[in-house]
Motif scaffolding. Structure first.
Motif, PDB file in Angstrom:
ATOM      1  N   SER A 112       0.837  -1.202   0.000  1.00  0.00           N
ATOM      2  CA  SER A 112       0.000   0.000   0.000  1.00  0.00           C
ATOM      3  C   SER A 112       0.869   1.248   0.000  1.00  0.00           C
ATOM      4  N   PHE A 113       0.303   2.296  -0.554  1.00  0.00           N
ATOM      5  CA  PHE A 113       0.906   3.621  -0.503  1.00  0.00           C
ATOM      6  C   PHE A 113       0.157   4.367   0.593  1.00  0.00           C
ATOM      7  N   ASP A 114       0.801   4.581   1.723  1.00  0.00           N
ATOM      8  CA  ASP A 114       0.115   5.134   2.891  1.00  0.00           C
ATOM      9  C   ASP A 114       0.085   6.651   2.926  1.00  0.00           C
ATOM     10  N   ASP A 115       1.095   7.277   2.355  1.00  0.00           N
ATOM     11  CA  ASP A 115       1.236   8.728   2.461  1.00  0.00           C
ATOM     12  C   ASP A 115       1.192   9.380   1.080  1.00  0.00           C
ATOM     13  N   PRO A 116       0.559  10.559   0.980  1.00  0.00           N
ATOM     14  CA  PRO A 116       0.608  11.293  -0.284  1.00  0.00           C
ATOM     15  C   PRO A 116       2.057  11.625  -0.659  1.00  0.00           C
ATOM     16  N   GLY A 117       2.311  11.671  -1.955  1.00  0.00           N
ATOM     17  CA  GLY A 117       3.648  11.998  -2.447  1.00  0.00           C
ATOM     18  C   GLY A 117       3.884  11.391  -3.809  1.00  0.00           C
ATOM     19  N   ILE A 118       5.108  11.544  -4.285  1.00  0.00           N
ATOM     20  CA  ILE A 118       5.522  10.969  -5.560  1.00  0.00           C
ATOM     21  C   ILE A 118       6.443   9.798  -5.248  1.00  0.00           C
ATOM     22  N   TYR A 119       6.155   8.665  -5.900  1.00  0.00           N
ATOM     23  CA  TYR A 119       6.907   7.442  -5.664  1.00  0.00           C
ATOM     24  C   TYR A 119       7.508   6.934  -6.966  1.00  0.00           C
ATOM     25  N   ARG A 120       8.728   6.459  -6.855  1.00  0.00           N
ATOM     26  CA  ARG A 120       9.383   5.751  -7.955  1.00  0.00           C
ATOM     27  C   ARG A 120       9.261   4.276  -7.601  1.00  0.00           C
ATOM     28  N   VAL A 121       8.694   3.489  -8.500  1.00  0.00           N
ATOM     29  CA  VAL A 121       8.433   2.075  -8.246  1.00  0.00           C
ATOM     30  C   VAL A 121       9.292   1.247  -9.194  1.00  0.00           C
ATOM     31  N   PHE A 122       9.931   0.226  -8.654  1.00  0.00           N
ATOM     32  CA  PHE A 122      10.826  -0.632  -9.420  1.00  0.00           C
ATOM     33  C   PHE A 122      10.371  -2.079  -9.377  1.00  0.00           C
ATOM     34  N   LEU A 123      10.522  -2.782 -10.496  1.00  0.00           N
ATOM     35  CA  LEU A 123      10.509  -4.238 -10.505  1.00  0.00           C
ATOM     36  C   LEU A 123      11.969  -4.634 -10.539  1.00  0.00           C
ATOM     37  N   LEU A 124      12.419  -5.355  -9.517  1.00  0.00           N
ATOM     38  CA  LEU A 124      13.820  -5.757  -9.390  1.00  0.00           C
ATOM     39  C   LEU A 124      13.950  -7.263  -9.567  1.00  0.00           C
ATOM     40  N   ASN A 125      15.010  -7.698 -10.232  1.00  0.00           N
ATOM     41  CA  ASN A 125      15.259  -9.137 -10.339  1.00  0.00           C
ATOM     42  C   ASN A 125      15.933  -9.629  -9.060  1.00  0.00           C
ATOM     43  N   SER A 126      16.308 -10.909  -9.037  1.00  0.00           N
ATOM     44  CA  SER A 126      16.888 -11.487  -7.813  1.00  0.00           C
ATOM     45  C   SER A 126      18.240 -10.873  -7.449  1.00  0.00           C
ATOM     46  N   SER A 127      18.888 -10.185  -8.395  1.00  0.00           N
ATOM     47  CA  SER A 127      20.158  -9.492  -8.128  1.00  0.00           C
ATOM     48  C   SER A 127      19.951  -8.020  -7.803  1.00  0.00           C
ATOM     49  N   ASN A 128      18.691  -7.622  -7.575  1.00  0.00           N
ATOM     50  CA  ASN A 128      18.315  -6.228  -7.281  1.00  0.00           C
ATOM     51  C   ASN A 128      18.624  -5.276  -8.431  1.00  0.00           C
ATOM     52  N   ARG A 129      18.585  -5.780  -9.653  1.00  0.00           N
ATOM     53  CA  ARG A 129      18.745  -4.927 -10.836  1.00  0.00           C
ATOM     54  C   ARG A 129      17.368  -4.567 -11.368  1.00  0.00           C
ATOM     55  N   THR A 130      17.231  -3.353 -11.861  1.00  0.00           N
ATOM     56  CA  THR A 130      15.948  -2.855 -12.333  1.00  0.00           C
ATOM     57  C   THR A 130      15.552  -3.537 -13.644  1.00  0.00           C
ATOM     58  N   VAL A 131      14.336  -4.085 -13.657  1.00  0.00           N
ATOM     59  CA  VAL A 131      13.752  -4.683 -14.852  1.00  0.00           C
ATOM     60  C   VAL A 131      12.803  -3.676 -15.499  1.00  0.00           C
ATOM     61  N   ALA A 132      12.029  -2.979 -14.663  1.00  0.00           N
ATOM     62  CA  ALA A 132      11.101  -1.952 -15.129  1.00  0.00           C
ATOM     63  C   ALA A 132      10.900  -0.958 -13.995  1.00  0.00           C
ATOM     64  N   SER A 133      10.490   0.261 -14.344  1.00  0.00           N
ATOM     65  CA  SER A 133      10.219   1.259 -13.321  1.00  0.00           C
ATOM     66  C   SER A 133       9.192   2.259 -13.841  1.00  0.00           C
ATOM     67  N   ALA A 134       8.554   2.954 -12.907  1.00  0.00           N
ATOM     68  CA  ALA A 134       7.563   3.966 -13.262  1.00  0.00           C
ATOM     69  C   ALA A 134       7.366   4.888 -12.059  1.00  0.00           C
ATOM     70  N   LEU A 135       6.758   6.032 -12.328  1.00  0.00           N
ATOM     71  CA  LEU A 135       6.418   6.985 -11.268  1.00  0.00           C
ATOM     72  C   LEU A 135       4.916   6.973 -11.041  1.00  0.00           C
ATOM     73  N   VAL A 136       4.517   7.142  -9.797  1.00  0.00           N
ATOM     74  CA  VAL A 136       3.105   7.247  -9.451  1.00  0.00           C
ATOM     75  C   VAL A 136       2.962   8.351  -8.409  1.00  0.00           C
ATOM     76  N   GLU A 137       1.871   9.090  -8.501  1.00  0.00           N
ATOM     77  CA  GLU A 137       1.596  10.153  -7.531  1.00  0.00           C
ATOM     78  C   GLU A 137       0.412   9.746  -6.664  1.00  0.00           C
ATOM     79  N   ILE A 138       0.614   9.849  -5.355  1.00  0.00           N
ATOM     80  CA  ILE A 138      -0.454   9.586  -4.393  1.00  0.00           C
ATOM     81  C   ILE A 138      -0.910  10.939  -3.873  1.00  0.00           C
ATOM     82  N   ILE A 139      -2.203  11.232  -4.091  1.00  0.00           N
ATOM     83  CA  ILE A 139      -2.737  12.547  -3.743  1.00  0.00           C
ATOM     84  C   ILE A 139      -3.603  12.445  -2.495  1.00  0.00           C
ATOM     85  N   PRO A 140      -3.669  13.512  -1.700  1.00  0.00           N
ATOM     86  CA  PRO A 140      -4.480  13.472  -0.478  1.00  0.00           C
ATOM     87  C   PRO A 140      -5.963  13.378  -0.818  1.00  0.00           C
ATOM     88  N   ARG A 141      -6.706  12.784   0.073  1.00  0.00           N
ATOM     89  CA  ARG A 141      -8.170  12.703  -0.091  1.00  0.00           C
ATOM     90  C   ARG A 141      -8.792  14.029   0.189  1.00  0.00           C
TER      91      ARG A 141
END
Length: 141
Positions: A112-141
């Protein structure tokens, strides 16, 4: 005159290669977000802006990803420092032949995204290398 012909020839070659090469906005795989995934209707409410709470992270590729143990990691943006810092990380097991995967809340992960803000999200492989990434914004209610 020969230098001019050579420069003109190099310009033409560069121009031809520039038009013939394929250019993509983002290379494979692609990551995006939705409120939830349903086995019948698929992705529900795809966006890059959400209210705090649980989200589903989608990853789609034209080819099999070849992964088995992966992680989804959230880094939160700090506007005071202008940097991202670690927020949460969740581990998952997937099949190497998968091209289309959704990661959501389950018994082992409270994704879950608990706090408003901008997050960078990564899919990491077993070696912690980035496979894919994207940004998402969580806005206050």
């Amino acid at each position: 005159m020969s230098k001019l012909k050579l420069l003109f020839g190099l310009f033409v070659v560069a121009l031809l290669f520039g038009f013939s090469s394929k250019s993509n906005a983002q290379s494979e795989p692609v990551m995006y977000f939705c409120e939830k995934y349903d086995d019948v209707t698929g992705e529900i409410d795809v966006s890059d802006r959400f209210y705090p709470g649980y989200l589903t992270v989608m990853v789609k590729s034209a080819n099999a990803l070849g992964l088995s143990d992966v992680s989804i990691q959230f880094d939160k943006y700090d506007c005071r420092t202008g940097t991202f810092s670690f927020y949460k990380k969740f581990n998952y097991s997937v099949s190497p032949d998968m091209k289309y995967i959704y990661f959501s809340r389950n018994a082992e992960s409270d994704m879950s995204f608990d706090d408003p803000g901008i997050y960078r999200v990564f899919l990491l492989n077993s070696s912690n290398r980035t496979v894919a990434s994207a940004l998402v914004e969580i806005i206050p209610r």
